[in-house]
Design an enzyme around this catalytic site. Structure first.
Site, mmCIF file in Angstrom:
data_model
loop_
_atom_site.group_PDB
_atom_site.id
_atom_site.type_symbol
_atom_site.label_atom_id
_atom_site.label_comp_id
_atom_site.label_asym_id
_atom_site.label_seq_id
_atom_site.Cartn_x
_atom_site.Cartn_y
_atom_site.Cartn_z
ATOM 1 N N ASP A 5 -9.333 -9.823 9.122
ATOM 2 C CA ASP A 5 -8.812 -8.476 8.831
ATOM 3 C C ASP A 5 -9.792 -7.333 9.115
ATOM 4 O O ASP A 5 -9.371 -6.263 9.528
ATOM 5 C CB ASP A 5 -8.367 -8.410 7.357
ATOM 6 C CG ASP A 5 -7.411 -7.265 7.075
ATOM 7 O OD1 ASP A 5 -6.415 -7.131 7.816
ATOM 8 O OD2 ASP A 5 -7.653 -6.494 6.136
ATOM 9 N N CYS B 113 0.876 -7.454 11.876
ATOM 10 C CA CYS B 113 1.136 -7.564 13.318
ATOM 11 C C CYS B 113 0.356 -8.709 13.951
ATOM 12 O O CYS B 113 0.156 -8.727 15.168
ATOM 13 C CB CYS B 113 0.823 -6.244 14.013
ATOM 14 S SG CYS B 113 1.998 -4.954 13.577
ATOM 15 N N ARG C 233 0.840 -1.195 0.000
ATOM 16 C CA ARG C 233 0.000 0.000 0.000
ATOM 17 C C ARG C 233 0.875 1.246 0.000
ATOM 18 O O ARG C 233 2.009 1.232 0.481
ATOM 19 C CB ARG C 233 -0.903 0.012 1.240
ATOM 20 C CG ARG C 233 -2.087 -0.957 1.142
ATOM 21 C CD ARG C 233 -2.982 -0.873 2.353
ATOM 22 N NE ARG C 233 -2.324 -1.352 3.543
ATOM 23 C CZ ARG C 233 -1.729 -0.600 4.462
ATOM 24 N NH1 ARG C 233 -1.740 0.708 4.356
ATOM 25 N NH2 ARG C 233 -1.135 -1.139 5.490
ATOM 26 N N LYS D 203 -9.647 -2.479 1.790
ATOM 27 C CA LYS D 203 -9.365 -1.316 2.633
ATOM 28 C C LYS D 203 -10.130 -0.076 2.170
ATOM 29 O O LYS D 203 -10.613 0.708 2.980
ATOM 30 C CB LYS D 203 -7.855 -1.042 2.675
ATOM 31 C CG LYS D 203 -7.065 -2.210 3.246
ATOM 32 C CD LYS D 203 -7.457 -2.467 4.685
ATOM 33 C CE LYS D 203 -7.111 -3.836 5.210
ATOM 34 N NZ LYS D 203 -5.747 -4.148 5.523
ATOM 35 N N HIS E 164 -10.523 -2.391 11.561
ATOM 36 C CA HIS E 164 -9.430 -3.252 11.077
ATOM 37 C C HIS E 164 -9.196 -4.357 12.112
ATOM 38 O O HIS E 164 -8.215 -4.346 12.824
ATOM 39 C CB HIS E 164 -8.181 -2.384 10.899
ATOM 40 C CG HIS E 164 -7.056 -3.054 10.174
ATOM 41 N ND1 HIS E 164 -5.741 -2.667 10.333
ATOM 42 C CD2 HIS E 164 -7.028 -4.059 9.258
ATOM 43 C CE1 HIS E 164 -4.964 -3.406 9.559
ATOM 44 N NE2 HIS E 164 -5.706 -4.266 8.905
ATOM 45 N N TYR F 20 -1.712 -3.547 -6.836
ATOM 46 C CA TYR F 20 -1.409 -4.351 -5.650
ATOM 47 C C TYR F 20 -2.454 -4.259 -4.542
ATOM 48 O O TYR F 20 -2.841 -3.163 -4.127
ATOM 49 C CB TYR F 20 -0.052 -3.949 -5.068
ATOM 50 C CG TYR F 20 0.382 -4.918 -4.008
ATOM 51 C CD1 TYR F 20 1.008 -6.103 -4.356
ATOM 52 C CD2 TYR F 20 0.082 -4.683 -2.681
ATOM 53 C CE1 TYR F 20 1.342 -7.040 -3.394
ATOM 54 C CE2 TYR F 20 0.415 -5.618 -1.700
ATOM 55 C CZ TYR F 20 1.051 -6.787 -2.077
ATOM 56 O OH TYR F 20 1.379 -7.717 -1.115
ATOM 57 N N SER G 295 -1.235 -3.562 10.299
ATOM 58 C CA SER G 295 -0.873 -4.474 9.217
ATOM 59 C C SER G 295 0.382 -5.271 9.584
ATOM 60 O O SER G 295 1.335 -4.712 10.119
ATOM 61 C CB SER G 295 -0.615 -3.674 7.935
ATOM 62 O OG SER G 295 -1.754 -2.902 7.639
ATOM 63 N N ARG H 212 2.067 -12.124 -0.495
ATOM 64 C CA ARG H 212 0.759 -12.498 0.070
ATOM 65 C C ARG H 212 0.157 -13.715 -0.625
ATOM 66 O O ARG H 212 0.482 -14.014 -1.772
ATOM 67 C CB ARG H 212 -0.214 -11.329 -0.097
ATOM 68 C CG ARG H 212 0.249 -10.038 0.575
ATOM 69 C CD ARG H 212 -0.619 -9.660 1.718
ATOM 70 N NE ARG H 212 -0.035 -8.604 2.539
ATOM 71 C CZ ARG H 212 -0.562 -8.223 3.699
ATOM 72 N NH1 ARG H 212 -1.651 -8.779 4.164
ATOM 73 N NH2 ARG H 212 0.014 -7.270 4.420
HETATM 74 P P1 GTP Z 1 -2.338 -7.700 7.501
HETATM 75 O O1 GTP Z 1 -2.843 -8.749 6.582
HETATM 76 O O2 GTP Z 1 -1.272 -6.847 6.892
HETATM 77 O O3 GTP Z 1 -3.429 -6.863 8.090
HETATM 78 O O4 GTP Z 1 -1.517 -8.448 8.680
HETATM 79 P P2 GTP Z 1 -1.949 -9.319 9.938
HETATM 80 O O5 GTP Z 1 -2.212 -8.428 11.112
HETATM 81 O O6 GTP Z 1 -3.000 -10.283 9.575
HETATM 82 O O7 GTP Z 1 -0.589 -10.087 10.316
HETATM 83 P P3 GTP Z 1 -0.212 -11.641 10.200
HETATM 84 O O8 GTP Z 1 -1.043 -12.500 11.091
HETATM 85 O O9 GTP Z 1 -0.157 -12.014 8.777
HETATM 86 O O10 GTP Z 1 1.264 -11.644 10.811
HETATM 87 C C1 GTP Z 1 2.312 -10.883 10.254
HETATM 88 C C2 GTP Z 1 3.645 -11.389 10.720
HETATM 89 O O11 GTP Z 1 3.709 -11.410 12.148
HETATM 90 C C3 GTP Z 1 3.933 -12.802 10.254
HETATM 91 O O12 GTP Z 1 5.261 -12.872 9.788
HETATM 92 C C4 GTP Z 1 3.758 -13.640 11.491
HETATM 93 O O13 GTP Z 1 4.547 -14.795 11.479
HETATM 94 C C5 GTP Z 1 4.122 -12.681 12.628
HETATM 95 N N1 GTP Z 1 3.373 -12.999 13.873
HETATM 96 C C6 GTP Z 1 2.047 -13.224 13.979
HETATM 97 N N2 GTP Z 1 1.684 -13.526 15.244
HETATM 98 C C7 GTP Z 1 2.828 -13.490 15.982
HETATM 99 C C8 GTP Z 1 3.130 -13.722 17.372
HETATM 100 O O14 GTP Z 1 2.264 -14.005 18.191
HETATM 101 N N3 GTP Z 1 4.436 -13.564 17.748
HETATM 102 C C9 GTP Z 1 5.408 -13.233 16.861
HETATM 103 N N4 GTP Z 1 6.668 -13.099 17.317
HETATM 104 N N5 GTP Z 1 5.177 -13.024 15.537
HETATM 105 C C10 GTP Z 1 3.903 -13.146 15.104
HETATM 106 C C1 SPV Z 2 -2.969 -4.562 5.364
HETATM 107 O O1 SPV Z 2 -1.995 -3.937 4.928
HETATM 108 O O2 SPV Z 2 -3.478 -4.310 6.496
HETATM 109 C C2 SPV Z 2 -3.546 -5.662 4.571
HETATM 110 C C3 SPV Z 2 -3.049 -5.889 3.217
HETATM 111 O O3 SPV Z 2 -4.445 -6.346 5.055
HETATM 112 S S1 SPV Z 2 -3.692 -4.803 2.025
HETATM 113 O O4 SPV Z 2 -4.886 -5.420 1.432
HETATM 114 O O5 SPV Z 2 -2.687 -4.594 0.999
HETATM 115 O O6 SPV Z 2 -4.083 -3.552 2.656
HETATM 116 MN MN MN Z 3 -4.937 -5.640 7.203
#
Ligand code: GTP
Ligand code: SPV
Ligand code: MN
Length: 587
Positions: free
Chosen positions: A276, A251, A70, A207, A227, A198, A249, A367
Site C-alpha cells: 500500500d 484498484c 474513509r 494514511k 501510495h 474505521y 484505493s 477488510r
Molecule cells: P486499497 O487497500 O484500498 O489501497 O486497495 P488495493 O489497491 O490494494 O486494491 P486490491 O488489490 O485490494 O483490489 C481491489 C479489488 O480489485 C478487489 O476486488 C480485486 O479482486 C480487484 N482486482 C485486483 N486486481 C485486479 C485485476 O487485475 N483485474 C480485475 N478485473 N480486478 C482486480
Molecule cells: C485505501 O483506501 O487506500 C486503503 C484503506 O488502503 S484505508 O486504510 O481505509 O485508507
Molecule cells: Mn490504499
C-alpha cells in the site's frame, strides 16, 4: 512499558487533561497485551471470536453502519497557508480547527481507557523509519495498530528522548458523521481524528501519518512518500528486480503485490515487500530505494479468493481481524467472491443473510487486517533497513476506456506528467458515489498532504537528482468491451505486463511509439496460454486519438485549477502531448 521521554509524557498529560479518560494504558506491543485487549472486546461485544479451529487467532468486528470507509469530505490539511494545502485538499486555519476540535475532544474519553500507542513506520533498525505515537480510546484501533505497525516498546526505544515524533490524537467520539473530522497539521506533524473508528480514518499510522504527514516531510527532506505497493520479481536465474506501483484505493495494489505468475513462467517468483505505501529516497549508488513503512495488510476482502489472490488468503488464515465482512453461522468469515455462499450468515450490518438476500453479505469495503510476515511470499528484504532498489514505477487506475493496458513514458518528466494525469473510477474505499471517473494524480488525491502543484514540482526535482531514476510506466487492468466485461484477465496474468516492463528497463523489448508513450511492439507481450484475439489485443493496446483529445480537455482544466503554481514543465508536457495527438489525427 518504559520511557523517559519528557516531550511524550508532557503531551500525554495534556491530552489526558483535555479528554479526561478513566484510565491511561501505555501499550508495550506485547502479545499478552494484545490478547487481553481481544478478550476485553470479545467480552463487551466489540469483537466476535471466529471458529478458532479453522481460524486460529482470528476475530471479527462490525463497525458502525455509518462508519465503513474513509471520509474525504471530512479530511482536512490544516497548513498555516491555504495555498500550501492547495485546491486538492480541504483546508482550515490550524488555530480555528484546533479550537473546534478541542471542543469535541473535551471530556470525550470519560468512562473510557486512553491507550498510548507508540509505533514505528518502517523497519525499526532503518534510518529512514519514523516514529509516531497514537493516543486513542479505541481498543479496536490499538490491536489493529499492533498488526499494521512495529508497535510498543521497540518504537519508544527507537525514539529515545527525541522530540521528533508524529503526534496522533484519536477518539471514536460518538461515531456521529456530523461530528467527524480527520485533520492534519503538517507543519507541527500532528494528526487529530475524531468521530470515526474505521481504517484510514482511525489507524493513524497508515494514511494520516505515512502518506499525508510524510508526503509533506518528504517534500522538505528530499524523498518520496507514495501510495504504492513494492514488488520483487525473481527470474529463473535468481536475479530479483523491484518495481513500485501506485493505483487508487481498491484498484489492485494488494493483488499485484503478491501475484502468482502464470503456470508457464517456470522459475519466476514474485516477492511482496509492501501492498500500500512506499517511502523512497536515493541511495549512495544513485538508485532509488524503497521501504514499506507498514507491518501488515489492511486489505479489501471482497474479490479475494484462492483464484485471485491465494497468498492473501494464506496471510489472513491466522491472527487476523475481519472488519465488516459477513460471518457464517458456524463462525467463518465470508465475503462475495471468496467461495460458495454459506446457507446462513450474518451480514455486515448484523442482519440474518442467505444467498437469496438481495443485499451483499459483506460491505464492498470490508477488510482484513493481517500480519505481513504471514504472507507466503513476503520478501526476504521486508525488514532490510536500506530497502530495495527500484527499476520501474508504475501508475494506473480503473479505466473502462481510453487508457491502454500498458505504456511507457518517454522520460522522467513525461512520466511525472503521466502519473499526474492518472484518473480512475471511484470505489467503495471512500464514502460517496462509486464508478465516477475522477483525476487521481499518482493515486494520491486523498492522501497528498500539500498542494499538488508543489508535489509535481517535487517529483520533477527528484528526477533531476540522479541519472539512475526508475523508468515510469502506466497500466490499466480494467479496460472493458462494449458489454462492460473486462477484456484483460488480470491478477496473476498481470505478470505478463510486468515482464515487458522489466525487459524495457533492461533494453530487451521493442516498443511502438504512440502520442501518449511507448506500447509493446507486436509479439513482445507474452500471451502464451491466454485467449486474447487480435481484435481484443488491439483494443487493449490501442490509443484512440479522439478519446485522447477529450482527455486532453480534462487535463487542461485540471492544470488550470492550480494557476501560477503549476510548474511550467507540466504545461510543456501538455503542449507536447497535444502536438503529438494533433499530428496523428491529421495524418
Ligand atoms: P486499497 O487497500 O484500498 O489501497 O486497495 P488495493 O489497491 O490494494 O486494491 P486490491 O488489490 O485490494 O483490489 C481491489 C479489488 O480489485 C478487489 O476486488 C480485486 O479482486 C480487484 N482486482 C485486483 N486486481 C485486479 C485485476 O487485475 N483485474 C480485475 N478485473 N480486478 C482486480
Ligand atoms: C485505501 O483506501 O487506500 C486503503 C484503506 O488502503 S484505508 O486504510 O481505509 O485508507
Ligand atoms: Mn490504499
Amino acid at each position: 512499558m518504559t520511557t523517559n521521554n519528557i516531550a511524550l509524557k508532557t503531551w500525554v498529560d495534556e491530552v489526558a487533561a483535555l479528554t479526561t479518560p478513566d484510565t491511561i494504558q501505555w501499550c508495550d506491543g506485547s502479545q499478552a497485551e494484545y490478547d487481553k485487549l481481544i478478550e476485553l472486546m470479545v467480552g463487551n461485544g466489540m469483537m466476535e471470536a471466529l471458529d478458532q479451529e479453522k481460524w486460529p487467532g482470528c476475530y471479527y468486528h462490525r463497525s458502525d453502519a455509518q462508519d465503513v470507509a474513509r471520509v474525504e469530505h471530512l479530511t482536512f490539511i490544516c497548513s498555516n497557508d491555504k495555498d500550501v494545502a492547495g485546491p486538492n485538499n480541504n483546508w482550515e486555519e490550524p488555530a480555528v480547527m484546533k479550537e473546534k476540535l478541542t471542543g469535541l475532544f473535551k471530556g470525550c474519553m470519560k468512562g473510557r481507557t486512553m491507550y498510548v500507542v507508540p509505533y514505528c513506520m518502517g523497519p525499526v533498525g532503518s534510518p529512514y523509519s519514523k516514529v509516531g505515537v497514537e493516543i486513542t480510546d479505541s481498543p479496536y484501533v490499538t490491536v489493529n495498530m499492533k498488526i499494521m505497525t512495529r508497535m510498543g516498546q521497540q518504537a519508544l526505544d527507537k525514539l529515545g528522548d527525541s522530540t521528533d515524533f508524529v503526534r496522533g490524537l484519536h477518539s471514536t467520539g460518538e461515531l456521529d458523521p456530523e461530528r467527524r473530522y480527520i485533520c492534519h497539521f503538517p507543519e507541527t506533524r500532528e494528526i487529530w481524528s475524531f468521530g470515526s473508528g474505521y481504517g484510514g480514518n482511525a489507524l493513524l499510522g497508515k494514511k494520516c501519518h505515512a502518506l499525508r504527514i510524510a508526503s509533506a516531510q518528504a517534500r522538505d527532506e528530499g524523498w518520496l512518500a507514495e501510495h504504492m505497493l513494492i514488488l520483487g520479481l525473481e527470474n529463473p536465474e535468481g536475479e530479483v528486480k523491484y518495481v513500485t506501483a501506485a493505483f487508487p484505493s481498491a484498484c489492485g495494489k494488494t493483488n499485484l503485490a503478491m501475484l502468482i505468475p502464470p503456470a508457464h513462467y517456470k522459475g519466476w517468483k514474485a516477492w511482496c515487500v509492501g501492498d500500500d505505501i512506499a517511502w523512497m529516497r536515493y541511495g549512495e549508488d544513485g538508485r532509488l530505494y524503497a521501504i514499506n513503512p507498514e507491518a501488515g495488510f489492511f486489505g479489501v476482502a471482497p474479490g479475494t479468493s484462492e483464484k485471485t489472490n491465494k497468498n492473501a488468503l494464506e496471510s489472513l488464515k491466522t491472527n487476523s481481524i475481519f472488519t465488516n465482512t459477513a460471518v457464517s453461522e458456524d463462525g467463518q468469515p465470508w465475503w462475495e467472491g471468496l467461495s460458495e455462499a454459506p446457507a446462513n450468515a450474518t451480514d455486515w450490518r448484523g442482519n440474518a443473510w442467505t444467498p437469496e438476500s438481495d443485499t451483499p453479505a459483506a460491505h464492498p469495503n470490508s477488510r482484513f487486517t493481517a500480519p505481513a510476515r504471514q504472507c507466503p511470499v513476503v520478501s526476504s528484504k521486508f525488514d532490510d533497513p536500506e530497502g530495495v532498489p527500484i527499476e520501474a514505477m508504475i501508475f494506473g487506475g480503473r479505466r473502462a476506456k481510453t487508457a491502454p493496458l500498458v505504456f511507457e513514458a518517454f522520460d522522467w518528466e513525461h512520466g511525472v506528467y503521466v502519473g499526474a494525469m492518472a484518473a480512475s473510477e471511484t470505489t467503495a474505499a471512500a464514502t460517496g458515489a462509486v464508478g465516477v471517473v475522477r483525476r487521481d494524480p499518482m493515486a494520491m488525491k486523498p492522501f497528498c498532504g500539500y498542494n499538488f502543484a508543489d508535489y509535481f514540482g517535487h517529483w520533477l526535482e527528484m528526477g533531476k537528482k540522479s541519472e539512475k531514476a526508475p523508468k515510469i510506466f502506466h497500466v490499466n487492468w480494467f479496460r472493458q468491451n462494449d458489454k462492460g466485461e473486462f477484456i484483460w484477465p488480470g491478477f496473476g496474468d498481470n505478470m505478463r505486463v510486468l515482464e515487458w516492463i522489466l525487459k524495457r528497463c533492461a533494453g530487451e523489448a521493442d516498443a511502438v511509439e504512440t502520442p501518449i508513450g511507448h506500447v509493446p511492439a507486436p509479439g513482445t507481450l507474452d500471451l502464451e496460454g491466454i485467449d486474447i484475439d487480435e481484435v481484443t489485443l488491439e483494443r487493449l493496446l490501442g490509443v484512440d486519438p479522439e478519446a485522447w483529445h477529450t482527455e486532453l480537455e480534462g487535463q487542461k482544466e485540471f492544470l488550470e485549477t492550480y494557476g501560477e503554481r503549476m510548474p511550467a514543465a507540466m504545461w510543456k508536457q501538455f503542449e507536447q502531448l497535444k502536438e503529438r495527438l494533433t499530428a496523428v489525427s491529421a495524418s
